[in-house]
Design a protein around this motif. Sequence first.
Motif, PDB file in Angstrom:
ATOM      1  N   ALA A  80      -7.859   8.459 -16.119  1.00 55.48           N
ATOM      2  CA  ALA A  80      -6.448   8.662 -15.775  1.00 55.48           C
ATOM      3  C   ALA A  80      -6.053   7.771 -14.603  1.00 55.48           C
ATOM      4  CB  ALA A  80      -6.187  10.127 -15.463  1.00 55.48           C
ATOM      5  N   GLU A  81      -6.924   7.668 -13.612  1.00 53.95           N
ATOM      6  CA  GLU A  81      -6.632   6.827 -12.459  1.00 53.95           C
ATOM      7  C   GLU A  81      -6.629   5.345 -12.841  1.00 53.95           C
ATOM      8  OE1 GLU A  81      -9.615   8.101  -9.685  1.00 53.95           O
ATOM      9  OE2 GLU A  81      -8.484   9.896  -9.131  1.00 53.95           O
ATOM     10  N   ALA A  82      -7.518   4.948 -13.753  1.00 56.04           N
ATOM     11  CA  ALA A  82      -7.553   3.554 -14.203  1.00 56.04           C
ATOM     12  C   ALA A  82      -6.262   3.192 -14.927  1.00 56.04           C
ATOM     13  CB  ALA A  82      -8.756   3.320 -15.110  1.00 56.04           C
ATOM     14  N   VAL A  83      -5.768   4.094 -15.751  1.00 54.94           N
ATOM     15  CA  VAL A  83      -4.525   3.839 -16.477  1.00 54.94           C
ATOM     16  C   VAL A  83      -3.365   3.686 -15.495  1.00 54.94           C
ATOM     17  CG1 VAL A  83      -2.836   4.868 -18.057  1.00 54.94           C
ATOM     18  CG2 VAL A  83      -5.262   4.888 -18.643  1.00 54.94           C
ATOM     19  N   ASP A  84      -3.371   4.468 -14.438  1.00 52.53           N
ATOM     20  CA  ASP A  84      -2.288   4.415 -13.448  1.00 52.53           C
ATOM     21  C   ASP A  84      -2.154   3.049 -12.784  1.00 52.53           C
ATOM     22  OD1 ASP A  84      -1.442   6.992 -13.891  1.00 52.53           O
ATOM     23  OD2 ASP A  84      -2.524   7.841 -12.185  1.00 52.53           O
ATOM     24  N   VAL A  85      -3.242   2.295 -12.672  1.00 49.94           N
ATOM     25  CA  VAL A  85      -3.188   1.019 -11.961  1.00 49.94           C
ATOM     26  C   VAL A  85      -3.080  -0.185 -12.898  1.00 49.94           C
ATOM     27  CG1 VAL A  85      -4.399   1.917  -9.936  1.00 49.94           C
ATOM     28  CG2 VAL A  85      -5.707   0.808 -11.765  1.00 49.94           C
ATOM     29  N   LEU A  86      -2.928   0.048 -14.182  1.00 49.34           N
ATOM     30  CA  LEU A  86      -2.767  -1.061 -15.121  1.00 49.34           C
ATOM     31  C   LEU A  86      -1.436  -1.769 -14.885  1.00 49.34           C
ATOM     32  CD1 LEU A  86      -3.909   0.609 -18.471  1.00 49.34           C
ATOM     33  CD2 LEU A  86      -5.130  -1.156 -17.196  1.00 49.34           C
ATOM     34  N   PRO A  87      -1.376  -3.063 -15.199  1.00 48.26           N
ATOM     35  CA  PRO A  87      -0.077  -3.743 -15.155  1.00 48.26           C
ATOM     36  C   PRO A  87       0.893  -3.032 -16.112  1.00 48.26           C
ATOM     37  CG  PRO A  87      -1.868  -5.330 -15.380  1.00 48.26           C
ATOM     38  CD  PRO A  87      -2.467  -3.959 -15.552  1.00 48.26           C
ATOM     39  N   GLU A  88       2.177  -3.075 -15.791  1.00 51.82           N
ATOM     40  CA  GLU A  88       3.178  -2.306 -16.533  1.00 51.82           C
ATOM     41  C   GLU A  88       3.199  -2.620 -18.019  1.00 51.82           C
ATOM     42  OE1 GLU A  88       4.991   0.360 -15.614  1.00 51.82           O
ATOM     43  OE2 GLU A  88       3.837   0.213 -13.765  1.00 51.82           O
ATOM     44  N   ASP A  89       3.049  -3.895 -18.420  1.00 49.84           N
ATOM     45  CA  ASP A  89       3.113  -4.212 -19.847  1.00 49.84           C
ATOM     46  C   ASP A  89       1.921  -3.616 -20.600  1.00 49.84           C
ATOM     47  OD1 ASP A  89       1.518  -6.032 -18.472  1.00 49.84           O
ATOM     48  OD2 ASP A  89       2.132  -7.765 -19.655  1.00 49.84           O
ATOM     49  N   ILE A  90       0.756  -3.613 -19.972  1.00 49.28           N
ATOM     50  CA  ILE A  90      -0.416  -3.017 -20.611  1.00 49.28           C
ATOM     51  C   ILE A  90      -0.277  -1.496 -20.615  1.00 49.28           C
ATOM     52  CG2 ILE A  90      -2.919  -2.682 -20.457  1.00 49.28           C
ATOM     53  CD1 ILE A  90      -3.126  -5.525 -19.380  1.00 49.28           C
ATOM     54  N   LYS A  91       0.202  -0.934 -19.513  1.00 49.92           N
ATOM     55  CA  LYS A  91       0.396   0.515 -19.437  1.00 49.92           C
ATOM     56  C   LYS A  91       1.380   0.976 -20.520  1.00 49.92           C
ATOM     57  CE  LYS A  91       0.793   2.168 -15.293  1.00 49.92           C
ATOM     58  NZ  LYS A  91       1.280   2.671 -13.988  1.00 49.92           N
TER      59      LYS A  91
END
Length: 146
Positions: free
Chosen positions: A122-133
């Motif tokens: 969950a924390e890894a997903v939070d820091v993804l670049p916006e387009d990847i997220k």
Amino acid sequence: MINKIGVKHLIGRELTNQETSVLEWLNGWEEETSSIIAGLIHAAYQHGKQESISIDSKKMTEEEIQQFALALAERYLQVEKDHAIASELYKRTCSEEYSQAIERVNKFVAMEQAFAVYKIFAEAVDVLPEDIKHAFSQHYERLIQK
């Protein structure tokens, strides 16, 4: 309180006997003190994670972004299900009249490990670049609707 299982997952390896002893010793301190130390460990982990992010989504093609996001969404869903299953097994074990203490402890440890992995994802997903997220969110929503 400092969660030894959480620390183990944050550092990516088993704790040594000496490290375990120190964490147990720290957990014997006042709750406020051990909570501050736990917060420092978590903050150091977050800071290191932020500095180590090297994915530049601008260098990825749209197809690469979609493939990455789909694979991440599939794994995230698997981790989320593992956590839910481990939690349910623990709850069932606790409610059974004749459950043995060791079985209950094993289920609790499994539940805590599954939660620690889920939290890291969950924390890894939070820091993804916006387009990847965004691509991840679309794939994840499709997966949970299946």
